[in-house]
Design an enzyme around this catalytic site. Structure first.
Site, mmCIF file in Angstrom:
data_model
loop_
_atom_site.group_PDB
_atom_site.id
_atom_site.type_symbol
_atom_site.label_atom_id
_atom_site.label_comp_id
_atom_site.label_asym_id
_atom_site.label_seq_id
_atom_site.Cartn_x
_atom_site.Cartn_y
_atom_site.Cartn_z
ATOM 1 N N LEU A 3 0.818 -1.212 0.000
ATOM 2 C CA LEU A 3 0.000 0.000 0.000
ATOM 3 C C LEU A 3 0.855 1.266 0.000
ATOM 4 O O LEU A 3 0.592 2.222 -0.718
ATOM 5 C CB LEU A 3 -0.933 -0.016 1.223
ATOM 6 C CG LEU A 3 -1.942 1.126 1.292
ATOM 7 C CD1 LEU A 3 -2.887 1.085 0.097
ATOM 8 C CD2 LEU A 3 -2.732 1.069 2.587
ATOM 9 N N GLN A 10 2.043 1.905 -3.376
ATOM 10 C CA GLN A 10 1.038 2.262 -4.380
ATOM 11 C C GLN A 10 0.564 3.697 -4.224
ATOM 12 O O GLN A 10 0.190 4.346 -5.183
ATOM 13 C CB GLN A 10 -0.183 1.342 -4.252
ATOM 14 C CG GLN A 10 0.059 -0.066 -4.740
ATOM 15 C CD GLN A 10 -1.178 -0.916 -4.542
ATOM 16 O OE1 GLN A 10 -2.285 -0.459 -4.733
ATOM 17 N NE2 GLN A 10 -0.977 -2.153 -4.138
ATOM 18 N N CYS A 11 0.536 4.177 -2.971
ATOM 19 C CA CYS A 11 0.001 5.512 -2.728
ATOM 20 C C CYS A 11 1.126 6.534 -2.789
ATOM 21 O O CYS A 11 2.298 6.199 -2.670
ATOM 22 C CB CYS A 11 -0.649 5.584 -1.352
ATOM 23 S SG CYS A 11 -2.080 4.532 -1.227
ATOM 24 N N THR A 12 0.727 7.768 -2.953
ATOM 25 C CA THR A 12 1.699 8.842 -2.922
ATOM 26 C C THR A 12 2.122 9.045 -1.481
ATOM 27 O O THR A 12 1.359 9.565 -0.678
ATOM 28 C CB THR A 12 1.064 10.140 -3.454
ATOM 29 O OG1 THR A 12 0.518 9.857 -4.723
ATOM 30 C CG2 THR A 12 2.080 11.242 -3.552
ATOM 31 N N VAL A 13 3.291 8.562 -1.149
ATOM 32 C CA VAL A 13 3.779 8.777 0.210
ATOM 33 C C VAL A 13 4.944 9.746 0.107
ATOM 34 O O VAL A 13 6.044 9.379 -0.285
ATOM 35 C CB VAL A 13 4.212 7.452 0.865
ATOM 36 C CG1 VAL A 13 4.749 7.712 2.261
ATOM 37 C CG2 VAL A 13 3.037 6.508 0.928
#
Ligand SMILES: [Zn+2]
Length: 708
Positions: A567, A570-573
């Site tokens: 996750l 996949q996400c903009t971190v």
């Protein structure tokens, strides 16, 4: 008809005009006129000013857009008419049309209710400047104009010159407050003007004369040729009564009686209005008169009614001992300032939308005054921006575009506002959660800026490496077509999506677009970012060394980057400040490209030391900015287009142009196909390893983000 002993005008022997004036026969004519009584000082009712809100609005625009810090005096026009109400005087009015000479708009049509008076507006830049302006010097300057108009004879040709006025003004455009002070310069006799009577014209003239006077004056007031001439001669002779312009003075000599007439703004039954003062000086200086009867022309609701007009007999001294033409330089004293400065606060009067609209561009317009005169606000307001992605970067970019004066903003995003979004995506609030992002985003822009033209399109951008099954082909084709149309319709395309592969199709569409597009790409890593502009498409480019696109550094085709990722991958971190920094830089770069004469074809400027002065008003225009938050550092780098690029190379673009959607579909389903077309497969076979350098430094060394 003139009773013995009635006051009559007589020529002054000291005047240069005395020979002609001596032939004039003037005097009062009414049988009902009373015997002369003791003369009293004739007092004049000061002219009042009235300024409409649209005048201030016009002045504000003029100052913001044209004048800026320029302090030159402005040529304006005031409008006036004879008094038409028994209890209300007519002011001299300034309206939006008063600025037509300066705004370059069509001159306002003058008519019987809008006689023009020439004016000058002295605009100051600060409140202190307004307070400390040398009013005596200004008065002398303006008085000299009136004096010159009289001495030169111009005022007889154009009698409205006798109504000259001027205004000093300070416009506080931040608060919409205006300070101003009017002056109506009236030349002064050294001794007071006196009179022996002030009576209704209906009592002054005989009944027969009255009919003729009404007829003649009505004709004067209704003819478009004369209705705006506010000073005139009332000429009574055996043949009848005529109204003539001042320039006919010589021709009227020898007639039975001449009265001087003027459009009187005063309503008082005891005093004439201010404008007659300069007429009396003209009569003394040019015609050598020492006394004369004056018709104060007033109306009743626009109609002629001699009961509301007045006649007075004015007696005055030889004009200040001045003998023309030798002493024309000796300008007499004048009076005419309104009692005090006035101020008006329009902030509450302004339509809130209009106020917001004016205020929105205030900072930009102020930038043009000094810091950035070459800023092209019209260009910015007409430029259409397409934002692919309405997430962290999309929100930041949209807000910065608004601040630069961009008003056409279109969002493309497929997502909905999630509960994790509002904190990092400033266009969304908690109440928006669950709504389509593009809908919430365009609404949010409208709450910031009343004249934004925001649109949103919920489109899923087809992504390289994300295969399309048979039942998805139609929908994919729809999305492809919509995206292509949107790109063709916009001038600047921002690539702000959160995966690498979602930028591939827009990159091809921009490279293949009919007109060169400005393409700005921003991508985030955890604590690093890249902001870059794409070069022109291979078939639009006329420059050597076409700049590369986001994919020009790749030696493989983009693939599905979400497969096999956790996750957090996949996400903009990203660190929270990264998107605001990168989004703001993307907009700054776009604005500089828009202002570059070559637009998207502009070559890349190289980095220069911060201690080196820069000639370009907006600074250098780099190809790429790579930022490293951990080091608080930014690098300016550049790279030319790669001949084997899977998005912008001539082979790929020409294949797309030939096959259209069929090419796209094949590329989506089979990444190897792209590599084959671009020649990467052959290249890979030919070499075991390859690294492409950006100005000598490899990507891995720079820690460049490959996905957002
Ligand atoms: Zn490329």
């Amino acid at each position: 008809m003139a009773p013995p002993g009635a006051p009559s005008s007589s020529p002054s022997s000291s005047s240069s005009s005395s020979s002609s004036a001596s032939t004039a026969t003037a005097g009062s004519g009414s049988g009902s006129a009373t015997a002369p009584t003791q003369s009293r000082i004739l007092k004049f009712v000061p002219w009042q000013s009235s300024v409409t809100a649209d005048f201030w609005h016009g002045l504000a625009n003029l100052k913001l857009d044209v004048l800026r810090l320029d302090r030159r005096p402005l040529q304006i026009q005031g409008f006036f008419a004879p008094c038409s109400h028994p209890r209300i005087s007519k002011p001299l009015q300034l309206t939006y049309e008063s600025l037509s000479l300066e705004l370059g708009t069509e001159s306002p049509a003058s008519d019987r209710n809008r006689c023009p008076a020439p004016g000058t507006l002295y605009n100051t830049n600060t409140s202190d400047e307004f307070n400390s302006i040398d009013r005596d010097a200004l008065m002398n300057e303006e008085t000299a104009k009136v004096w010159d108009d009289i001495c030169s004879g111009r005022a007889e040709e154009d009698s409205n010159l006798l109504n000259r006025f001027f205004v000093i003004c300070y416009a506080d455009l931040k608060e919409w407050r205006f300070k101003y002070w009017f002056s109506f310069p009236a030349l002064q006799f050294t001794q007071a003007v006196k009179h022996t009577m002030f009576q209704p014209a209906s009592d002054y003239f005989t009944a027969e004369e009255s009919l003729r006077v009404v007829s003649a004056c009505t004709a004067w007031r209704t003819s478009p040729l004369t209705t705006c001439l506010s000073f005139f001669l009332l000429h009574l002779s055996c043949d009848g009564v005529t109204v003539r312009p001042l320039s006919d003075w010589e021709k009227c000599q020898g007639s039975f009686q001449i009265l001087l007439g003027f459009y009187d703004p005063s309503h008082l039954p005891t005093n004439p209005g201010w404008p007659v003062r300069n007429l009396l000086v003209l009569a003394a200086v040019r015609w050598g008169l020492k006394n004369v009867d004056i018709l104060c022309w007033r109306e009743l609701q626009g109609r002629t009614d001699l009961r509301h007009c007045f006649v007075t007999s004015a007696t005055f001294e030889e004009f200040g001992g001045i003998v023309l033409p030798e002493n024309t330089n000796a300008v007499p004293k004048a009076a005419g300032w309104e009692p005090s400065a006035r101020s008006v606060d329009l902030s509450s009067l302004m339509n809130p939308d209009m106020l917001a609209k004016s205020a929105a561009d205030l900072n930009l317009k102020l930038m043009k005054w000094r810091s950035l005169p070459s800023l092209n606000l019209l260009l910015l307001s007409k430029t259409k921006c397409l934002l692919l992605g309405a997430g962290t970067l999309g929100c930041e970019v949209a807000l910065r575009l608004l601040a630069w004066g961009i008003r056409d903003i279109t969002f493309v995003d497929y997502g909905k506002v999630g509960y994790s979004n509002p904190l990092r995506q400033p266009l969304y609030q908690i109440k928006d959660c669950g709504r389509s992002k593009v809908e919430a985003a365009q609404e949010a822009l409208k709450t910031k800026c009343v004249d934004v033209r925001a649109q949103g399109h919920q489109i899923s951008i087809p992504m390289a490496g994300h295969s399309v099954s048979g039942n998805q082909v139609e929908e994919t084709f729809d999305n492809f077509t919509k995206l292509q149309t949107l790109i063709e319709e916009h001038d600047v395309i921002f690539l702000l999506t959160d995966t690498r592969e979602s930028r591939w199709l827009p990159t091809i569409l921009c490279a293949a677009a009919e007109q060169s597009k400005i393409v700005i790409n921003a991508a985030l890593g955890f604590d690093s970012f890249v902001v870059m502009r794409h070069g022109e498409g291979p078939f639009n480019s006329t420059q050597d060394g076409r700049l590369g696109c986001y994919f020009c550094t790749d030696v493989v085709a983009p693939t599905d980057s979400t497969v096999n990722r956790t996750l957090d991958q996949q996400c903009t971190v990203s660190r929270p400040a990264l998107a605001p920094i990168a989004g703001a830089l993307a907009v700054e770069m776009a604005v500089v490209v828009m202002h570059h004469p070559l637009g998207p074809a502009a070559p890349a400027d190289q980095a220069v030391s911060v201690t080196t002065s820069i000639d370009q008003p907006m600074g250098i225009l780099p190809h790429q900015i790579r930022g490293f938050l951990a080091h608080y550092a930014q690098l300016v780098v550049s790279g030319i287009a790669f001949d084997g690029c899977t998005a912008c190379s001539p082979k790929i673009v020409s294949e797309f142009k030939a096959r259209g959607f069929a090419f796209i579909l094949e590329a989506l389903n089979s990444p190897n196909y792209l590599e084959d077309v671009a020649g990467l497969t052959d290249l890979l076979h030919a070499t075991n390893s390859m690294s492409l350098d950006w100005d000598g430094e490899g990507d891995s060394d720079l820690g460049v983000p490959d996905m957002a």
